[in-house]
Design a protein around this motif. Sequence first.
Motif, mmCIF file in Angstrom:
data_model
loop_
_atom_site.group_PDB
_atom_site.id
_atom_site.type_symbol
_atom_site.label_atom_id
_atom_site.label_comp_id
_atom_site.label_asym_id
_atom_site.label_seq_id
_atom_site.Cartn_x
_atom_site.Cartn_y
_atom_site.Cartn_z
ATOM 1 N N LEU A 32 0.894 -1.158 -0.094
ATOM 2 C CA LEU A 32 0.110 -0.006 -0.069
ATOM 3 C C LEU A 32 0.831 1.277 0.062
ATOM 4 C CD1 LEU A 32 -3.017 -0.528 2.182
ATOM 5 C CD2 LEU A 32 -2.973 -0.142 -0.029
ATOM 6 N N ALA A 33 1.803 1.341 0.569
ATOM 7 C CA ALA A 33 2.660 2.382 0.926
ATOM 8 C C ALA A 33 3.528 2.809 -0.502
ATOM 9 C CB ALA A 33 3.866 2.401 1.984
ATOM 10 N N TYR A 34 3.610 1.975 -1.264
ATOM 11 C CA TYR A 34 4.221 1.916 -2.546
ATOM 12 C C TYR A 34 3.130 2.005 -3.625
ATOM 13 C CZ TYR A 34 9.050 1.655 -1.218
ATOM 14 O OH TYR A 34 10.195 1.590 -0.422
ATOM 15 N N GLY A 35 1.877 2.425 -3.304
ATOM 16 C CA GLY A 35 0.958 2.565 -4.107
ATOM 17 C C GLY A 35 0.153 1.326 -4.865
ATOM 18 N N VAL A 36 0.350 0.211 -4.531
ATOM 19 C CA VAL A 36 -0.348 -1.012 -4.920
ATOM 20 C C VAL A 36 -1.373 -1.290 -4.208
ATOM 21 C CG1 VAL A 36 0.010 -3.316 -5.298
ATOM 22 C CG2 VAL A 36 2.003 -2.214 -5.406
ATOM 23 N N THR A 37 -2.695 -0.855 -5.000
ATOM 24 C CA THR A 37 -3.975 -0.848 -4.197
ATOM 25 C C THR A 37 -4.668 -2.082 -4.632
ATOM 26 O OG1 THR A 37 -4.899 0.483 -5.956
ATOM 27 C CG2 THR A 37 -4.184 1.513 -4.041
ATOM 28 N N THR A 38 -4.292 -2.893 -5.337
ATOM 29 C CA THR A 38 -4.982 -4.152 -5.904
ATOM 30 C C THR A 38 -3.862 -5.351 -6.328
ATOM 31 O OG1 THR A 38 -6.920 -2.923 -6.676
ATOM 32 C CG2 THR A 38 -6.620 -5.202 -7.471
ATOM 33 N N GLY A 39 -3.995 -6.543 -5.866
ATOM 34 C CA GLY A 39 -3.136 -7.291 -6.380
ATOM 35 C C GLY A 39 -3.717 -8.634 -6.525
ATOM 36 N N ARG A 40 -2.958 -9.522 -7.158
ATOM 37 C CA ARG A 40 -3.645 -10.846 -7.767
ATOM 38 C C ARG A 40 -2.346 -12.060 -7.482
ATOM 39 N NH1 ARG A 40 -2.189 -13.220 -12.694
ATOM 40 N NH2 ARG A 40 -3.323 -15.207 -13.102
ATOM 41 N N ASP A 41 -2.675 -12.577 -6.413
ATOM 42 C CA ASP A 41 -1.620 -13.676 -6.361
ATOM 43 C C ASP A 41 -1.917 -14.964 -7.159
ATOM 44 O OD1 ASP A 41 0.150 -15.726 -5.353
ATOM 45 O OD2 ASP A 41 0.084 -14.986 -3.269
ATOM 46 N N PRO A 42 -1.230 -15.437 -8.124
ATOM 47 C CA PRO A 42 -1.674 -16.500 -9.124
ATOM 48 C C PRO A 42 -0.980 -17.804 -8.450
ATOM 49 C CG PRO A 42 0.285 -15.429 -9.914
ATOM 50 C CD PRO A 42 -0.104 -14.596 -8.482
ATOM 51 N N GLN A 43 -0.334 -18.155 -7.210
ATOM 52 C CA GLN A 43 -0.140 -19.340 -6.623
ATOM 53 C C GLN A 43 0.153 -18.905 -5.008
ATOM 54 O OE1 GLN A 43 0.614 -22.271 -4.940
ATOM 55 N NE2 GLN A 43 2.980 -21.898 -5.474
ATOM 56 N N THR A 44 -0.595 -19.171 -4.100
ATOM 57 C CA THR A 44 -0.489 -18.835 -2.772
ATOM 58 C C THR A 44 0.135 -19.868 -1.963
ATOM 59 O OG1 THR A 44 -2.716 -19.843 -2.302
ATOM 60 C CG2 THR A 44 -2.689 -17.512 -3.091
ATOM 61 N N SER A 45 0.303 -21.148 -2.629
ATOM 62 C CA SER A 45 1.052 -22.180 -1.653
ATOM 63 C C SER A 45 0.204 -22.797 -0.775
ATOM 64 C CB SER A 45 2.360 -21.735 -1.133
ATOM 65 O OG SER A 45 3.329 -21.404 -2.100
ATOM 66 N N THR A 46 -0.489 -21.713 0.224
ATOM 67 C CA THR A 46 -1.644 -22.286 1.003
ATOM 68 C C THR A 46 -2.865 -21.715 1.040
ATOM 69 O OG1 THR A 46 -0.917 -20.562 2.941
ATOM 70 C CG2 THR A 46 0.377 -22.637 2.589
ATOM 71 N N ASN A 47 -3.788 -21.801 1.832
ATOM 72 C CA ASN A 47 -5.132 -21.228 1.797
ATOM 73 C C ASN A 47 -5.047 -19.904 2.486
ATOM 74 O OD1 ASN A 47 -6.049 -23.189 0.162
ATOM 75 N ND2 ASN A 47 -6.609 -24.594 1.712
ATOM 76 N N ASP A 48 -4.016 -19.867 3.405
ATOM 77 C CA ASP A 48 -4.298 -18.545 4.136
ATOM 78 C C ASP A 48 -4.446 -17.183 3.429
ATOM 79 O OD1 ASP A 48 -2.814 -19.561 6.870
ATOM 80 O OD2 ASP A 48 -1.868 -20.596 5.242
ATOM 81 N N MET A 49 -4.181 -17.054 2.308
ATOM 82 C CA MET A 49 -4.578 -15.598 1.664
ATOM 83 C C MET A 49 -5.890 -15.622 1.398
ATOM 84 S SD MET A 49 -1.891 -13.817 1.271
ATOM 85 C CE MET A 49 -2.990 -12.627 0.526
#
Length: 470
Positions: A269-286
Amino acid sequence: MPARGTGRPHFTHDKDRIYVYSNQGLQSFRWDGTDRRTIIKVEGRSRGPQPTPASDVRISPDGRYTLAKLNEQLFLVTVPPPGGETPAVNVNTPSVPVKKLTDIGADDFQWADDGKTMTWALGSSFFRQPVSTVVFDDKKSEGEGEKSESDKKDEAADTKPAPKKSLAQEIEISIEQPRHTPSGTVVLRGAKLITMKGDEIIGDGEIVVAGNRIAAIGKRGSVTVPAGAKIMDVHGATIMPGIVDVHAHWMEVARGQLDLQNWALMANLAYGVTTGRDPQTSTNDMFAYEDLIDMGEMLGPRAFNTGPGVFSSTDFQSLDDARNVVARYKKYYRTNTLKSYMVGNRKQREWMVMACKENGIMPTTEGGLDLKLDLTHALDGFAGNEHSLPIVPLYKDVVEIFARSGIFYTPTLLVAYGGPWAENYFYETTAVHDDAKLRRFMPHDLLDTRAKRRPWFSEEEHVFPKLATQ
């Protein structure tokens, strides 16, 4: 006592021993760490030369059975009698009675009712099945029961077979919370504004934000400011639209235990990323972090996730197998996209595409430095291809294949294929370690590890400028 790489301690009726697991097998030892024994090794089919070990094995309280999670599926395995070498049980060609309990998958599992009941979880659903209902399959030797070519073609046909009736009780758990929506009106005044209107830049501008929407934008004095709005003087700042990171891996988030003040999400957020998509989270925590951000319980970019990747170890043997895996993501993870991580041969990859299309899921994938594999992804209907095509320059035929197929291409220049990662270029040419904002959000030990003693490449070795231009 020394863990020796083991984990997941659990217990049986034998009060003198602790049971633990690692890829070397299910082990037990006394409370003082002595008399260590390996009880059983559970493994299964693999695309490589060695079988795939179970990711977790837990013995029943009476010691008769184990529950084993292998390639995301749950198996009930009979414990062989003790004596001699440690038995290795392959669930595909078992030497003892084995029963596959799931087709869609399991996230976690446990014994209940003193070993009389098997339980497991998948997404937000909880499953229970009495051991007494299990009928073990007949043991088969390697190659026995293999299907004919015509049978295999029938399995691959684009028709759905009748679903199997499960003996497990499924309990769906639903918890609903309102999505956090800001209230009130705020005016950001005096900043330089980079708009989405071509090359337009507004000096000394105003942005009116009402609730969670931008209501107006323009030069100071040109927009209507509602009565009672909070005025914030941001003179000297530059405001631009939020950055969307379409290939974000938030690997620094805590796993298994949620961290409501995670530094990685706040740094984005501090660097201006307001939206993201993780295409492989390894676990379900995300998925949990995604919900917490939407609820306003923690700060972070709006997060979209595929969940854990589907890897080649899944080794689909039919279109029906692929349908079962995709159903896990659609019904239980409630995501509309998944990462098909080079799942196997071309037929298996096509099964994945077909199963995703049936379920309204967009499968993304990657070629792993293999341009020929990348080309089949575009031809066979994958929705996305992650990481750069590893050869430059690209000629018209390759460009048109990708353009006309409609596949989305995410080159991830920081992780450049075909040359050094662009990440190294920025470590070489900028003072990453001394950046004040990074030092505020990132733990110093991690910053030291990442930024010091990096590999060095000459400028002409870097390939990311060529990847970016094509």
